[in-house]
Design a protein around this motif. Structure first.
Motif, mmCIF file in Angstrom:
data_model
loop_
_atom_site.group_PDB
_atom_site.id
_atom_site.type_symbol
_atom_site.label_atom_id
_atom_site.label_comp_id
_atom_site.label_asym_id
_atom_site.label_seq_id
_atom_site.Cartn_x
_atom_site.Cartn_y
_atom_site.Cartn_z
ATOM 1 N N ALA A 86 -2.031 4.010 -5.583
ATOM 2 C CA ALA A 86 -2.566 3.168 -4.520
ATOM 3 C C ALA A 86 -3.931 3.673 -4.068
ATOM 4 O O ALA A 86 -4.867 2.889 -3.860
ATOM 5 C CB ALA A 86 -1.597 3.132 -3.344
ATOM 6 N N ARG A 87 -4.057 4.977 -3.942
ATOM 7 C CA ARG A 87 -5.336 5.552 -3.527
ATOM 8 C C ARG A 87 -6.410 5.366 -4.583
ATOM 9 O O ARG A 87 -7.571 5.081 -4.264
ATOM 10 C CB ARG A 87 -5.146 7.036 -3.211
ATOM 11 N N SER A 88 -6.025 5.511 -5.843
ATOM 12 C CA SER A 88 -7.017 5.335 -6.910
ATOM 13 C C SER A 88 -7.487 3.886 -6.980
ATOM 14 O O SER A 88 -8.606 3.614 -7.418
ATOM 15 C CB SER A 88 -6.432 5.765 -8.265
ATOM 16 N N ALA A 89 -6.636 2.970 -6.533
ATOM 17 C CA ALA A 89 -7.023 1.557 -6.477
ATOM 18 C C ALA A 89 -7.800 1.240 -5.201
ATOM 19 O O ALA A 89 -8.285 0.118 -5.033
ATOM 20 C CB ALA A 89 -5.781 0.671 -6.554
ATOM 21 N N GLY A 90 -7.909 2.226 -4.313
ATOM 22 C CA GLY A 90 -8.656 2.032 -3.078
ATOM 23 C C GLY A 90 -7.937 1.159 -2.064
ATOM 24 O O GLY A 90 -8.580 0.475 -1.268
ATOM 25 N N ARG A 91 -6.613 1.212 -2.067
ATOM 26 C CA ARG A 91 -5.854 0.339 -1.184
ATOM 27 C C ARG A 91 -4.998 1.130 -0.207
ATOM 28 O O ARG A 91 -4.463 2.187 -0.532
ATOM 29 C CB ARG A 91 -4.947 -0.591 -2.004
ATOM 30 N N GLY A 92 -4.859 0.584 1.003
ATOM 31 C CA GLY A 92 -3.962 1.168 1.978
ATOM 32 C C GLY A 92 -2.520 0.924 1.556
ATOM 33 O O GLY A 92 -2.232 0.000 0.775
ATOM 34 N N TYR A 93 -1.633 1.725 2.102
ATOM 35 C CA TYR A 93 -0.232 1.619 1.694
ATOM 36 C C TYR A 93 0.661 2.018 2.856
ATOM 37 O O TYR A 93 0.224 2.644 3.833
ATOM 38 C CB TYR A 93 0.045 2.517 0.488
ATOM 39 N N SER A 94 1.926 1.660 2.750
ATOM 40 C CA SER A 94 2.925 2.105 3.710
ATOM 41 C C SER A 94 4.251 2.258 2.982
ATOM 42 O O SER A 94 4.481 1.645 1.935
ATOM 43 C CB SER A 94 3.069 1.119 4.873
ATOM 44 N N PHE A 95 5.114 3.080 3.559
ATOM 45 C CA PHE A 95 6.447 3.304 2.996
ATOM 46 C C PHE A 95 7.481 2.505 3.785
ATOM 47 O O PHE A 95 7.313 2.241 4.970
ATOM 48 C CB PHE A 95 6.837 4.787 3.087
ATOM 49 N N VAL A 96 8.563 2.161 3.101
ATOM 50 C CA VAL A 96 9.737 1.633 3.777
ATOM 51 C C VAL A 96 10.970 2.261 3.131
ATOM 52 O O VAL A 96 11.098 2.274 1.901
ATOM 53 C CB VAL A 96 9.805 0.090 3.722
ATOM 54 N N TYR A 143 3.477 -7.350 8.760
ATOM 55 C CA TYR A 143 2.384 -8.299 8.962
ATOM 56 C C TYR A 143 1.398 -7.777 10.010
ATOM 57 O O TYR A 143 0.173 -7.793 9.798
ATOM 58 C CB TYR A 143 2.958 -9.649 9.382
ATOM 59 N N GLU A 144 1.914 -7.283 11.118
ATOM 60 C CA GLU A 144 1.037 -6.754 12.163
ATOM 61 C C GLU A 144 0.322 -5.497 11.694
ATOM 62 O O GLU A 144 -0.861 -5.285 12.002
ATOM 63 C CB GLU A 144 1.847 -6.470 13.427
ATOM 64 N N HIS A 145 1.016 -4.654 10.934
ATOM 65 C CA HIS A 145 0.402 -3.420 10.440
ATOM 66 C C HIS A 145 -0.742 -3.719 9.480
ATOM 67 O O HIS A 145 -1.816 -3.111 9.569
ATOM 68 C CB HIS A 145 1.455 -2.562 9.740
ATOM 69 N N VAL A 146 -0.527 -4.646 8.570
ATOM 70 C CA VAL A 146 -1.565 -4.968 7.589
ATOM 71 C C VAL A 146 -2.758 -5.630 8.266
ATOM 72 O O VAL A 146 -3.920 -5.350 7.934
ATOM 73 C CB VAL A 146 -0.996 -5.865 6.466
ATOM 74 N N LYS A 147 -2.520 -6.480 9.243
ATOM 75 C CA LYS A 147 -3.630 -7.087 9.981
ATOM 76 C C LYS A 147 -4.429 -6.024 10.730
ATOM 77 O O LYS A 147 -5.667 -6.062 10.745
ATOM 78 C CB LYS A 147 -3.097 -8.131 10.962
ATOM 79 N N GLU A 148 -3.746 -5.072 11.331
ATOM 80 C CA GLU A 148 -4.427 -3.989 12.036
ATOM 81 C C GLU A 148 -5.237 -3.138 11.074
ATOM 82 O O GLU A 148 -6.368 -2.754 11.362
ATOM 83 C CB GLU A 148 -3.404 -3.120 12.757
ATOM 84 N N GLN A 149 -4.664 -2.864 9.925
ATOM 85 C CA GLN A 149 -5.361 -2.074 8.916
ATOM 86 C C GLN A 149 -6.620 -2.791 8.439
ATOM 87 O O GLN A 149 -7.679 -2.170 8.279
ATOM 88 C CB GLN A 149 -4.422 -1.814 7.731
ATOM 89 N N ALA A 150 -6.525 -4.102 8.241
ATOM 90 C CA ALA A 150 -7.677 -4.875 7.794
ATOM 91 C C ALA A 150 -8.781 -4.856 8.858
ATOM 92 O O ALA A 150 -9.971 -4.744 8.540
ATOM 93 C CB ALA A 150 -7.254 -6.314 7.494
ATOM 94 N N TRP A 151 -8.386 -4.939 10.142
ATOM 95 C CA TRP A 151 -9.359 -4.908 11.221
ATOM 96 C C TRP A 151 -10.065 -3.559 11.270
ATOM 97 O O TRP A 151 -11.289 -3.495 11.436
ATOM 98 C CB TRP A 151 -8.664 -5.181 12.550
ATOM 99 N N GLN A 152 -9.302 -2.480 11.109
ATOM 100 C CA GLN A 152 -9.903 -1.147 11.121
ATOM 101 C C GLN A 152 -10.882 -0.966 9.962
ATOM 102 O O GLN A 152 -11.923 -0.339 10.116
ATOM 103 C CB GLN A 152 -8.796 -0.094 11.073
ATOM 104 N N THR A 153 -10.524 -1.543 8.813
ATOM 105 C CA THR A 153 -11.416 -1.452 7.651
ATOM 106 C C THR A 153 -12.715 -2.186 7.911
ATOM 107 O O THR A 153 -13.812 -1.711 7.561
ATOM 108 C CB THR A 153 -10.711 -2.029 6.404
ATOM 109 N N GLN A 154 -12.620 -3.354 8.539
ATOM 110 C CA GLN A 154 -13.825 -4.130 8.852
ATOM 111 C C GLN A 154 -14.705 -3.392 9.850
ATOM 112 O O GLN A 154 -15.934 -3.399 9.736
ATOM 113 C CB GLN A 154 -13.410 -5.496 9.409
ATOM 114 N N GLN A 155 -14.081 -2.732 10.826
ATOM 115 C CA GLN A 155 -14.846 -2.012 11.828
ATOM 116 C C GLN A 155 -15.575 -0.814 11.239
ATOM 117 O O GLN A 155 -16.670 -0.451 11.672
ATOM 118 C CB GLN A 155 -13.921 -1.539 12.952
ATOM 119 N N ALA A 156 -14.950 -0.218 10.222
ATOM 120 C CA ALA A 156 -15.544 0.967 9.598
ATOM 121 C C ALA A 156 -16.632 0.606 8.605
ATOM 122 O O ALA A 156 -17.467 1.452 8.239
ATOM 123 C CB ALA A 156 -14.456 1.786 8.899
ATOM 124 N N ALA A 157 -16.645 -0.648 8.157
ATOM 125 C CA ALA A 157 -17.633 -1.066 7.140
ATOM 126 C C ALA A 157 -19.037 -1.144 7.736
ATOM 127 O O ALA A 157 -19.244 -1.381 8.902
ATOM 128 C CB ALA A 157 -17.211 -2.427 6.582
#
Length: 214
Positions: free
Chosen positions: A123-133, A200-214
């Motif tokens: 997942a990291r080599s693909a540059g993507r965020g991840y979570s466990f369940v 769903y909420e976690h992924v939306k939050e992650q996407a927002w954080q990524t946009q803010q950091a860009a």
């Protein structure tokens, strides 16, 4: 369109089953495409016995994932759930790169916990965020909390634990998901609905954080 890949290096983690149940739960409120990229074809086999039209199920080779997702976006789909091949099969990295987030299901056993390191590395080599369940968890087993603590050292862990319940497999036998098969308010349905809401909420939050950091 939000794109979520479900991936595990360890076989038997319940990857395909989780993808189906999550996609059906999400389809209550949005247009969902459930993509079977696993050579075993579990999702496609499930869909053959399904009477409901949602979510839409598509089979894809990893090399064609970008084109499929572009087409799904243009057709108005709001969510894609990608059931990835187990292990690091050829094309797995392309599937992970095509996603916005990678879900890594893990049973609460030492072999499964050890295998998550390889899943995280991909997942990291693909540059993507991840979570466990934690998935297929036995009831009231101390190993469940131990697994949550161990996984927490490597990334975000869903607060919803998916139990080892017969309802999950029984629902699939006639093309349904547990939120359709089990009565409203059942433990299995509550787990899946609760997990999807959190994801769903976690992924939306992650996407927002990524946009803010860009």
């Amino acid at each position: 369109m939000l794109k979520i890949a479900v991936f595990s290096q360890k076989g038997g983690a319940g990857k395909s089953t989780l993808a189906v149940h999550v996609a059906v739960a999400a389809a209550r409120s949005m247009q969902v495409i459930l993509i079977d990229a696993d050579p075993q074809g579990t999702v496609v086999s499930w869909a053959q016995d399904r009477q409901a039209v949602d979510p839409f199920v598509a089979r894809v080779e990893p090399s064609s994932i970008t084109q499929l997702l572009e087409g799904a976006t243009s057709e108005g789909f709001e969510l894609a759930v990608i059931d990835c091949p187990p292990h690091a099969a050829p094309g797995t990295t392309a599937l992970l790169r095509a996603a916005d987030h990678v879900v890594i299901p893990c049973q609460p056993t030492m072999p499964d916990l050890s295998a998550t390191a390889r899943s995280v590395a991909l997942a990291r080599s693909a540059g993507r965020g991840y979570s466990f369940v934690v998935n297929r968890a036995p009831a009231r087993a101390p190993e469940v909390m131990q697994a949550i603590e161990a996984l927490g050292g490597g990334g975000r862990v869903a607060p919803i634990v998916i139990g080892d319940r017969r309802a999950y497999s029984r629902a699939l036998t006639d093309g349904r998901a547990v939120t359709e098969f089990a009565p409203s308010g059942s433990k299995a349905a509550d787990e899946i609905n609760g997990y999807w809401d959190w994801l769903y909420e976690h992924v939306k939050e992650q996407a927002w954080q990524t946009q803010q950091a860009a």
